[in-house]
Design a protein around this motif. Structure first.
Motif, PDB file in Angstrom:
ATOM      1  N   ILE A  66       0.842  -1.204   0.013  1.00 36.72           N
ATOM      2  CA  ILE A  66      -0.108  -0.009  -0.221  1.00 36.72           C
ATOM      3  C   ILE A  66       0.897   1.200  -0.038  1.00 36.72           C
ATOM      4  O   ILE A  66       1.947   1.581   0.671  1.00 36.72           O
ATOM      5  N   ILE A  67       0.585   2.176  -0.812  1.00 36.86           N
ATOM      6  CA  ILE A  67       1.170   3.450  -0.819  1.00 36.86           C
ATOM      7  C   ILE A  67       0.189   4.427  -0.323  1.00 36.86           C
ATOM      8  O   ILE A  67      -0.920   4.576  -1.154  1.00 36.86           O
ATOM      9  N   ASN A  68       0.400   5.107   0.817  1.00 34.67           N
ATOM     10  CA  ASN A  68      -0.472   6.140   1.367  1.00 34.67           C
ATOM     11  C   ASN A  68       0.003   7.520   0.923  1.00 34.67           C
ATOM     12  O   ASN A  68       0.861   8.091   1.539  1.00 34.67           O
ATOM     13  N   LEU A  69      -0.833   8.081   0.190  1.00 36.87           N
ATOM     14  CA  LEU A  69      -0.396   9.817  -0.132  1.00 36.87           C
ATOM     15  C   LEU A  69      -1.354  10.842   0.247  1.00 36.87           C
ATOM     16  O   LEU A  69      -1.375  11.997   0.262  1.00 36.87           O
ATOM     17  N   ALA A  70      -2.861  10.271   0.462  1.00 40.45           N
ATOM     18  CA  ALA A  70      -3.955  10.986   0.901  1.00 40.45           C
ATOM     19  C   ALA A  70      -3.786  11.935   1.909  1.00 40.45           C
ATOM     20  O   ALA A  70      -3.258  11.885   3.031  1.00 40.45           O
ATOM     21  N   GLY A  71      -4.330  13.320   1.517  1.00 41.68           N
ATOM     22  CA  GLY A  71      -4.414  14.218   2.665  1.00 41.68           C
ATOM     23  C   GLY A  71      -4.708  15.506   2.008  1.00 41.68           C
ATOM     24  O   GLY A  71      -4.388  15.952   0.757  1.00 41.68           O
ATOM     25  N   ALA A  72      -5.380  16.413   2.630  1.00 38.22           N
ATOM     26  CA  ALA A  72      -5.769  17.791   2.223  1.00 38.22           C
ATOM     27  C   ALA A  72      -4.588  18.584   1.952  1.00 38.22           C
ATOM     28  O   ALA A  72      -3.670  18.539   2.800  1.00 38.22           O
TER      29      ALA A  72
END
Ligand SMILES: NC(=O)c1ccc[n+]([C@@H]2O[C@H](COP(=O)([O-])OP(=O)(O)OC[C@H]3O[C@@H](n4cnc5c(N)ncnc54)[C@H](OP(=O)(O)O)[C@@H]3O)[C@@H](O)[C@H]2O)c1
Length: 312
Positions: A66-72
């Motif tokens: 998993i690559i996690n990039l999410a963010g406002a």
């Protein structure tokens, strides 16, 4: 191989998807927006809503990493409510992922690689930071990154390898800080901020995407800075940008109070200084294509420079 990406539709995510596709890796991605969901054989979108803890469990099928990039974005005025969004969007995304993994058969999933930021390092004109630094910047941003990394570390409880990538200022023509820096320079209005001595630890978007994929392919874990080997001061960045865009920098530096008046607390981003080392990932064998700023900017804006020679 199959990789699940959150924030795949953003600036960094799109470039990582491109590199993975070049290597024939299938990408699943999570998005909050149903209109961004596509379903190709190597690029399949799934809905999630991290603020409600919802995630389509089919997105996890067959995934190894998993690559996690999410963010406002942090590039909006830092009102009280937007600051909450900056923080919660990151922590809730990771919590939603973890909750989904907790309740499913995740035997195939070996690792999670989560974005982080060099904003965790204390603002300093003189220190040269590596990943062993324990002190955290005493600012809103420092605390966001610390909580973001803490949430990523929790995946160790599930037996996953965890890597945190402390990203510097990403240089791309398609978004992020560079077009905002280049615009005034193109209009002959470029200037550095404050003393101009603040360090900017930058990275070319192609190197950043390659670095993420290098970590996937080599199963690396732990914390890694994602910055080019040669950070520059802001004065130098402005000067080099002027040279590459073939526009003189003639204005005096812009004082802090002016930017504070214009941008409020978010102006912190323009005056913070972090000189950050790339040594750890280089010691693992990663080679930067763009170690120096001028060739990096030439690669991004070179065509424009040639065109402007013709016009002027
Ligand atoms: N660019 C930089 O210079 C830089 C520097 C340091 C760290 N980083 C970090 O690296 C990550 C990727 O950066 P980027 O430049 O690619 O960012 P970006 O272009 O703003 O994309 C971020 C993605 O996150 C998702 N997102 C946006 N708001 C969200 C919210 N409220 N809740 C959950 N997801 C949300 C969006 O995907 P959907 O709309 O598809 O859901 C979006 O495509 C970010 O977390 C950023 O903080 C970037």
């Amino acid at each position: 191989m199959k990789v699940l990406i959150t924030g795949a539709t953003g600036l960094v995510g799109k470039e990582i998807v491109r590199v993975l596709h070049d290597k024939n890796v299938t990408v699943h991605y999570l998005t909050r927006s149903t209109r961004k969901i596509h379903s190709d054989s190597n690029y399949k979108g799934f809905y999630w809503n991290p603020s409600k803890g919802e995630l389509d469990p089919k997105s996890l099928e067959g995934v190894q990493t998993i690559i996690n990039l999410a963010g406002a974005t942090i590039a909006n005025r830092w009102t009280k409510s937007f600051k909450r969004k900056i923080m919660e969007s990151r922590v809730e995304s990771l919590k939603t992922l973890k909750k989904a993994l907790d309740g499913s058969d995740i035997s195939g999933i070996q690792s999670i690689i989560s974005a982080s930021a060099i904003g965790i390092y204390p603002n300093s004109l003189s220190k040269f930071y590596d990943e062993s630094e324990k002190e955290v910047d005493d600012s809103f941003l420092g605390s966001v990154v610390q909580q973001w990394e803490n949430a990523a570390n929790e995946f160790k409880d599930l037996g996953l390898k965890v890597a945190k990538i402390r990203i510097g200022v990403v240089l791309s023509k398609s978004g992020g800080a560079l077009p905002k820096m280049a615009r005034p320079v193109q209009l002959y209005l470029g200037a550095a901020f404050g003393s101009g001595e603040q360090w900017q630890s930058w990275i070319h978007i192609e190197d950043l995407a390659q670095l993420f994929v290098y970590i996937v392919e080599n199963g690396l874990k732990g914390t890694f800075n994602a910055v080019a080997p040669n950070p520059v001061t802001q004065s130098k960045m402005t000067k080099i940008l002027g040279r590459v865009l073939n526009k003189p920098i003639w204005l005096p530096n812009i004082p802090k109070f002016a930017m504070q008046g214009l941008l409020g607390e978010m102006s912190y981003l323009l005056f913070a200084s972090q000189r950050v080392s790339s040594k750890r990932i280089e010691k693992k064998g990663f080679v930067f294509q763009y170690p120096n700023l001028e060739p990096a900017l030439m690669n991004l804006y070179g065509q424009e420079k040639k065109e402007s020679y013709i016009v002027e």
